[in-house]
Design a protein around this motif. Structure first.
Motif, PDB file in Angstrom:
ATOM      1  N   ILE A 261      54.607  27.036  -2.289  1.00 24.02           N
ATOM      2  CA  ILE A 261      55.504  26.148  -1.535  1.00 24.02           C
ATOM      3  C   ILE A 261      55.080  24.691  -1.680  1.00 24.02           C
ATOM      4  CG2 ILE A 261      56.355  25.563   0.758  1.00 24.02           C
ATOM      5  CD1 ILE A 261      57.546  28.112  -0.345  1.00 24.02           C
ATOM      6  N   VAL A 262      53.777  24.440  -1.559  1.00 21.69           N
ATOM      7  CA  VAL A 262      53.272  23.065  -1.666  1.00 21.69           C
ATOM      8  C   VAL A 262      53.481  22.532  -3.082  1.00 21.69           C
ATOM      9  CG1 VAL A 262      51.208  21.629  -1.605  1.00 21.69           C
ATOM     10  CG2 VAL A 262      51.629  23.273   0.221  1.00 21.69           C
ATOM     11  N   ASP A 263      53.213  23.377  -4.108  1.00 17.34           N
ATOM     12  CA  ASP A 263      53.387  22.939  -5.487  1.00 17.34           C
ATOM     13  C   ASP A 263      54.836  22.571  -5.769  1.00 17.34           C
ATOM     14  OD1 ASP A 263      50.730  23.286  -6.038  1.00 17.34           O
ATOM     15  OD2 ASP A 263      50.965  25.246  -6.992  1.00 17.34           O
ATOM     16  N   ARG A 264      55.759  23.318  -5.191  1.00 14.83           N
ATOM     17  CA  ARG A 264      57.178  23.095  -5.467  1.00 14.83           C
ATOM     18  C   ARG A 264      57.777  21.973  -4.634  1.00 14.83           C
ATOM     19  NH1 ARG A 264      60.796  24.004  -9.366  1.00 14.83           N
ATOM     20  NH2 ARG A 264      59.951  26.082  -9.700  1.00 14.83           N
ATOM     21  N   PHE A 265      57.388  21.886  -3.354  1.00 16.66           N
ATOM     22  CA  PHE A 265      58.054  20.945  -2.452  1.00 16.66           C
ATOM     23  C   PHE A 265      57.154  19.820  -1.933  1.00 16.66           C
ATOM     24  CE2 PHE A 265      60.261  25.024  -2.155  1.00 16.66           C
ATOM     25  CZ  PHE A 265      61.561  24.635  -2.409  1.00 16.66           C
ATOM     26  N   GLY A 266      55.866  19.862  -2.292  1.00 16.75           N
ATOM     27  CA  GLY A 266      54.967  18.801  -1.872  1.00 16.75           C
ATOM     28  C   GLY A 266      54.306  19.084  -0.533  1.00 16.75           C
ATOM     29  N   LYS A 267      53.225  18.349  -0.254  1.00 23.17           N
ATOM     30  CA  LYS A 267      52.469  18.567   0.984  1.00 23.17           C
ATOM     31  C   LYS A 267      53.244  18.155   2.222  1.00 23.17           C
ATOM     32  CE  LYS A 267      48.688  16.339  -0.080  1.00 23.17           C
ATOM     33  NZ  LYS A 267      47.305  15.806   0.051  1.00 23.17           N
ATOM     34  N   GLU A 268      54.295  17.364   2.037  1.00 21.36           N
ATOM     35  CA  GLU A 268      55.055  16.889   3.194  1.00 21.36           C
ATOM     36  C   GLU A 268      56.032  17.931   3.730  1.00 21.36           C
ATOM     37  OE1 GLU A 268      54.830  15.271   0.284  1.00 21.36           O
ATOM     38  OE2 GLU A 268      53.291  13.830   0.916  1.00 21.36           O
ATOM     39  N   VAL A 269      56.185  19.056   3.017  1.00 24.93           N
ATOM     40  CA  VAL A 269      57.124  20.076   3.458  1.00 24.93           C
ATOM     41  C   VAL A 269      56.774  20.555   4.867  1.00 24.93           C
ATOM     42  CG1 VAL A 269      55.805  21.979   2.444  1.00 24.93           C
ATOM     43  CG2 VAL A 269      58.260  22.240   2.833  1.00 24.93           C
ATOM     44  N   SER A 270      57.789  20.732   5.698  1.00 24.55           N
ATOM     45  CA  SER A 270      57.574  21.145   7.097  1.00 24.55           C
ATOM     46  C   SER A 270      57.287  22.642   7.174  1.00 24.55           C
ATOM     47  CB  SER A 270      58.826  20.811   7.922  1.00 24.55           C
ATOM     48  OG  SER A 270      58.679  21.275   9.251  1.00 24.55           O
ATOM     49  N   THR A 271      56.172  23.009   7.813  1.00 29.33           N
ATOM     50  CA  THR A 271      55.803  24.417   7.974  1.00 29.33           C
ATOM     51  C   THR A 271      55.410  24.687   9.429  1.00 29.33           C
ATOM     52  OG1 THR A 271      53.500  23.972   7.362  1.00 29.33           O
ATOM     53  CG2 THR A 271      54.992  24.654   5.596  1.00 29.33           C
ATOM     54  N   ILE A 272      55.773  25.887   9.898  1.00 30.09           N
ATOM     55  CA  ILE A 272      55.464  26.303  11.266  1.00 30.09           C
ATOM     56  C   ILE A 272      54.908  27.721  11.221  1.00 30.09           C
ATOM     57  CG2 ILE A 272      56.396  26.645  13.596  1.00 30.09           C
ATOM     58  CD1 ILE A 272      58.810  24.915  12.688  1.00 30.09           C
ATOM     59  N   LYS A 273      53.814  27.975  11.939  1.00 31.04           N
ATOM     60  CA  LYS A 273      53.240  29.319  11.968  1.00 31.04           C
ATOM     61  C   LYS A 273      54.200  30.279  12.648  1.00 31.04           C
ATOM     62  CE  LYS A 273      49.257  32.009  13.525  1.00 31.04           C
ATOM     63  NZ  LYS A 273      47.932  31.988  14.188  1.00 31.04           N
ATOM     64  N   ALA A 274      54.472  31.429  12.000  1.00 22.44           N
ATOM     65  CA  ALA A 274      55.359  32.445  12.572  1.00 22.44           C
ATOM     66  C   ALA A 274      54.544  33.556  13.225  1.00 22.44           C
ATOM     67  CB  ALA A 274      56.274  33.025  11.499  1.00 22.44           C
ATOM     68  N   ASP A 275      53.547  34.063  12.501  1.00 22.60           N
ATOM     69  CA  ASP A 275      52.617  35.061  13.024  1.00 22.60           C
ATOM     70  C   ASP A 275      51.344  34.956  12.197  1.00 22.60           C
ATOM     71  OD1 ASP A 275      52.958  36.645  10.630  1.00 22.60           O
ATOM     72  OD2 ASP A 275      54.811  37.432  11.491  1.00 22.60           O
TER      73      ASP A 275
END
Length: 326
Positions: A261-275
């Motif tokens: 995900i980071v390689d494709r969309f960059g470190k700025e991509v928004s991520t939230i812990k699900a479990d």
């Protein structure tokens, strides 16, 4: 004895010997250097040789001396260090847009930038044959012509071809020339693309450089799009799955794919812990078949969860493929 030498020519030959014949592991003694100069037709006394070595050092060459029973000399640092040359060789080898023939030519030239001993180490890395390479030898001259047109603010003219099903080159528009205003070059997935402005359609378009033929710089001044144009932004939104209108798409992702995900969309991509094993990533992409194909390539470790319309489109996309194999 050798001929009466020209001092300037002798210095050039001395520099050539040091660059090509020496490195830290292969120094030469003064007597060895004298013998090599004699083979080149120059007779030089030991004291004069010391003066010449000092002249090269004063000029800026990194002439190193190892003090022993007889002094040993070598060039410490050439223009390129061995790891740098290995990196360049690897890049040439792996570049799809460089033909096999040109790859071999470039590697031979890179080998001349270091000693023959280091060159042999570069040769062991040469594995060009059998790799997928472009067949268009003109690509190097195409790139040069495009840069020339950009620097002169001129349009370029060229013919553009596509491959037929029988793997023949067929010119588009019945061989009629394209006339475009070059904006820049972009390297995407190992292919060079010309980014150009079409005044006819008032939009930015692109062409594969290796599919351009007969390229020439026009005398006609290039035209520019209105407003500021960002080539990087255009490239990101146009190629692969970023083309078209972007929208907010949420995906449930296994933790093991965070690097993808980071390689494709960059470190700025928004991520939230699900479990403990998953996170939700908020992507801004075009919901297209290219995007769906990328999702499927990651298997069961990623899943679209919103919006529902995109979830349904992914279902239909996978069903269509599944039905094709029934």
């Amino acid at each position: 004895m050798g001929r009466t030498y020209n001092g300037k020519a002798k210095l050039l030959y001395l520099a050539k010997i040091l660059i090509e014949e020496t490195d830290e592991l292969h120094p030469l003694s003064t007597s060895e250097i004298q013998k090599k100069l004699e083979k080149c037709g120059f007779s030089v006394e030991r004291k004069a040789l010391y003066d010449d070595l000092q002249t090269l050092e004063d000029f800026g060459m990194d002439v190193q001396k190892l003090k022993a029973r007889t002094n040993l000399y070598f060039v410490g640092v050439n223009n390129f260090e061995l790891p740098e040359l290995k990196l360049l060789v690897d890049s040439v080898q792996s570049s799809k847009f460089i033909t096999e023939k040109k790859s071999e030519e470039l590697i031979r030239k890179l080998e001349k930038l270091t000693s023959r001993y280091n060159a042999s180490l570069l040769q062991r890395q040469v594995f060009v044959s059998g790799r997928v390479k472009t067949s268009n030898e003109q690509i190097y001259y195409n790139v040069d012509a495009i840069h020339e047109a950009i620097s002169k603010n001129r349009k370029i003219c060229f013919k553009y071809f596509e491959w037929t099903v029988d793997k023949k080159q067929e010119f588009k528009r019945n061989g009629e020339e394209y006339v475009q205003s070059p904006v820049g070059l972009s390297l995407v997935d190992n292919n060079y693309y010309l980014i150009a402005y079409s005044s006819k359609y008032d939009k930015i378009i692109h062409f594969r450089v290796d599919k351009m033929s007969g390229i020439r710089v026009s005398e006609e001044m290039a035209e520019k799009p209105d407003g500021k144009f960002d080539i990087a932004e255009y490239t990101n939104k146009t190629f692969n799955m970023f083309g078209g209108k972007s929208e907010r798409i949420e995906v449930l992702v296994h933790n093991s794919l965070i690097g993808v995900i980071v390689d494709r969309f960059g470190k700025e991509v928004s991520t939230i812990k699900a479990d403990d094993e998953h996170f939700i990533a908020v992507l801004s992409v075009n919901a297209s078949p290219q995007f769906y194909g990328w999702l499927l390539s990651l298997g069961d470790k990623i899943k679209v969860i919103s919006p529902q319309r995109v979830v349904d489109e992914v279902k239909n996309y996978t069903k269509t493929i599944f039905d094709m194999y029934k």
